[in-house]
Design an enzyme around this catalytic site. Structure first.
Site, PDB file in Angstrom:
ATOM      1  N   GLY A 356      10.229 -72.914  -1.780  1.00 35.48           N
ATOM      2  CA  GLY A 356       9.337 -71.762  -1.242  1.00 35.48           C
ATOM      3  C   GLY A 356       9.709 -70.681  -1.985  1.00 35.48           C
ATOM      4  N   THR A 357       9.098 -69.590  -2.939  1.00 34.80           N
ATOM      5  CA  THR A 357       9.526 -68.247  -3.375  1.00 34.80           C
ATOM      6  C   THR A 357       8.324 -67.354  -3.619  1.00 34.80           C
ATOM      7  OG1 THR A 357      11.394 -69.295  -4.450  1.00 34.80           O
ATOM      8  CG2 THR A 357      10.813 -67.102  -5.214  1.00 34.80           C
ATOM      9  N   ILE A 358       8.541 -66.042  -3.535  1.00 32.97           N
ATOM     10  CA  ILE A 358       7.446 -65.150  -3.926  1.00 32.97           C
ATOM     11  C   ILE A 358       7.872 -64.385  -5.164  1.00 32.97           C
ATOM     12  CG2 ILE A 358       6.496 -64.969  -1.596  1.00 32.97           C
ATOM     13  CD1 ILE A 358       8.004 -61.841  -3.023  1.00 32.97           C
TER      14      ILE A 358
END
Length: 537
Positions: A356-358
């Site tokens: 998961g990353t932004i």
């Protein structure tokens, strides 16, 4: 320094157009967050203020990938110099491999308290604002608090990722440790659909307290007390003392030269060095076009060799037995390059001591630019949410191992191998622009492909993101997107690669780019694989 490309030359159909601006630009995977960051620039803030405000918004608007309890890294171009910030947290004082193995684990778990390390993102916001921000720290929280308190429409890709995480883990678990997650992030056994209005009122309260105390509450005040209390009551290792001793640190970026450009990354404990090692290997090889089988085969083999070295040697730099200079040596890259032949190989790590990353990026009209990445790691992280706060704690410690002879074995106050990596492209020491591709172990692979698309194949930023991607997932196993040319896939199979064509592309990374073109105009692009958006002024 500008970057020259033909804005109308596309080898692949694009679902998006380039976005141009002059006085400010924000690119990220959630449109409302991008607009919030641009609003900050319009208020008189700079690229750093915009990056912080966008990042804070993303903890609310894209909770599947990041949160208040995660880590962050940043590369900041400010007044003719590139700065690096490492806001990744360390393992608790009580953490050790022997105790974890005694509980029956043979490897680090994904969920629960064991993989929880000290969250670094809040300290990262504070340090960025303190050193480079123009606006008051509290002002940067206003949009995020508004969305959390009064609701926001959930975007389509995030809705799907949210549902996937629920179905894969939270739906069937009866462990009370995850009850708070269900209360905050689901509603009677369901997650929000696209366009549904969702509120996160606990987030609003917590963000307001962080803003008012300039982060002190999170590490040394009331919020730290709540994290400590929940950990003690439910079998966790983290304590208030672990939080109190943490502070994000400024680091010197690392780089490698590649065909007249410099690609810049954060040094270990992050694995941006893997992308640089792969580029070093590729620099001495002939490449033709993006969709040439020989070129792609060589990219894959270079990435495999770099990755196994990274996974063997990269850890908290205080514990590494080889130096970053040894790993980035052009002589060592030449040795590794000689292992690449016609057929796919089973990669083994080398010995560099022998030779998961932004994601979001911002730019302002004064020439400042930021490459920023923030993550809770796997989906919603550990699955633990501190009651009444909305703080979803990350599980970055999952990247430790339990081999007590390994540099990356979990230990007290130690930082784990870290997958989130912001990138920054320069030429002759001058800025071209920030770039990044989020997505766990896809990130250095995305950096390699996007940079080669840009430098070797002359693609503009949107085309560089749009082009079909591959991903090495171990051994000889390669995943490719559906848009990948069939003839290339066939040739890769003949060379011994084990190919899987993915039905959807969300695991292939989700990236953004901002550059200044030959006219000095800001040029932005955002990932077609997500709800990405470029806000420009």
């Amino acid at each position: 320094m500008s970057f020259e490309f033909d804005a109308l030359k596309y080898s692949y159909p694009s679902r998006r157009s380039l976005v141009y601006g002059r006085r400010g630009m924000v690119s990220t995977s959630q449109p409302l967050a991008a607009q919030a960051g641009l609003d900050i620039i319009k208020k008189g803030g700079n690229a750093v203020d915009a990056a912080i405000a966008t990042a804070i918004c993303m903890t609310v608007l894209e909770p599947t990938s990041n949160g208040i309890g995660g880590d962050c890294f940043a590369l900041v171009w400010m007044k003719d110099k590139l700065y690096g910030l490492n806001a990744s947290g360390h393992a608790p004082e009580l953490a050790n491999a022997k105790d974890i193995k005694a509980k029956g684990y043979s490897e680090m778990p994904v969920h629960g308290w064991i993989p929880v390390t000290v969250p670094g993102a809040v300290s990262g916001w504070v340090e960025l604002s303190k050193r480079f921000g123009k606006l008051e720290f509290e002002e940067l929280f206003e949009s995020a608090i508004e969305y959390a308190e009064n609701g926001y429409p959930v975007s389509p890709v995030i809705s799907r990722l949210w549902e996937n995480e629920y179905e894969e883990f939270f739906k069937d678990t009866e462990d009370p440790l995850f009850d708070e997650w269900k209360r905050v992030f689901s509603d009677n056994g369901r997650t929000p659909s696209a366009g549904e209005i969702w509120t996160l009122k606990d987030h609003a309260k917590t963000l307001r307290e962080i803003a008012q105390t300039k982060g002190e509450s999170f590490y040394r005040g009331a919020l730290a007390d709540k994290i400590d209390e929940h950990s003690r009551n439910t079998g966790g290792l983290i304590r208030k003392e672990d939080l109190a001793k943490f502070k994000a640190e400024w680091v010197e970026p690392i780089s490698t030269s590649y065909k007249g450009y410099e690609i810049n990354e954060i040094p270990p404990n992050g694995h941006g060095i893997v992308a640089l090692m792969a580029l070093n290997i590729m620099e001495g090889l002939d490449v033709k076009t993006h969709d040439d089988a020989e070129t792609i085969h060589r990219q894959i083999e270079a990435m495999k060799l770099a990755f196994v070295d990274g996974q063997r040697y990269v850890s908290d730099p205080r514990y590494m037995k080889v130096t970053k200079e040894e790993l980035l040596s052009k002589e060592y890259a030449e040795e590794r390059r000689e292992l690449i032949g016609h057929d796919a190989i089973m990669p083994e790590y080398g010995d560099p001591s022998c030779g998961g990353t932004i994601y979001l990026c911002t730019a302002d009209g004064e020439g400042n630019m930021v490459s920023y990445i923030q993550s809770n790691y796997c989906g919603f992280g550990s699955g633990i949410v501190v009651p009444g706060t909305g703080i979803a704690l990350h599980n970055r410690g999952n990247n430790f191992n339990l081999d007590e002879n390994s540099e990356n074995c979990i230990g007290a106050n130690k930082k784990p191998y870290h997958t989130i990596i912001p990138g920054f492209l320069t030429k002759d020491g001058k800025p071209v622009g920030p770039f990044g591709v989020m997505g766990g172990f896809m990130q250095p692979q995305g950096h390699l492909q996007v940079m080669m698309n840009t430098i070797d194949f002359g693609m503009n930023p949107q085309e560089a993101l749009d082009a079909p991607r591959w991903q090495w997932v171990g051994g000889k196993k390669i995943q490719v997107e559906r848009a990948f040319p069939f003839a290339v896939t066939e040739e890769l199979v003949r060379r011994g690669h084990e190919i899987t064509v993915l039905p959807e592309s969300t695991s292939m990374g989700r990236g953004q780019i901002i550059m200044r073109d030959e006219h000095g105009t800001l040029v932005g692009a955002s990932e077609p694989r997500t709800d990405g958006f470029v806000a420009a002024w």
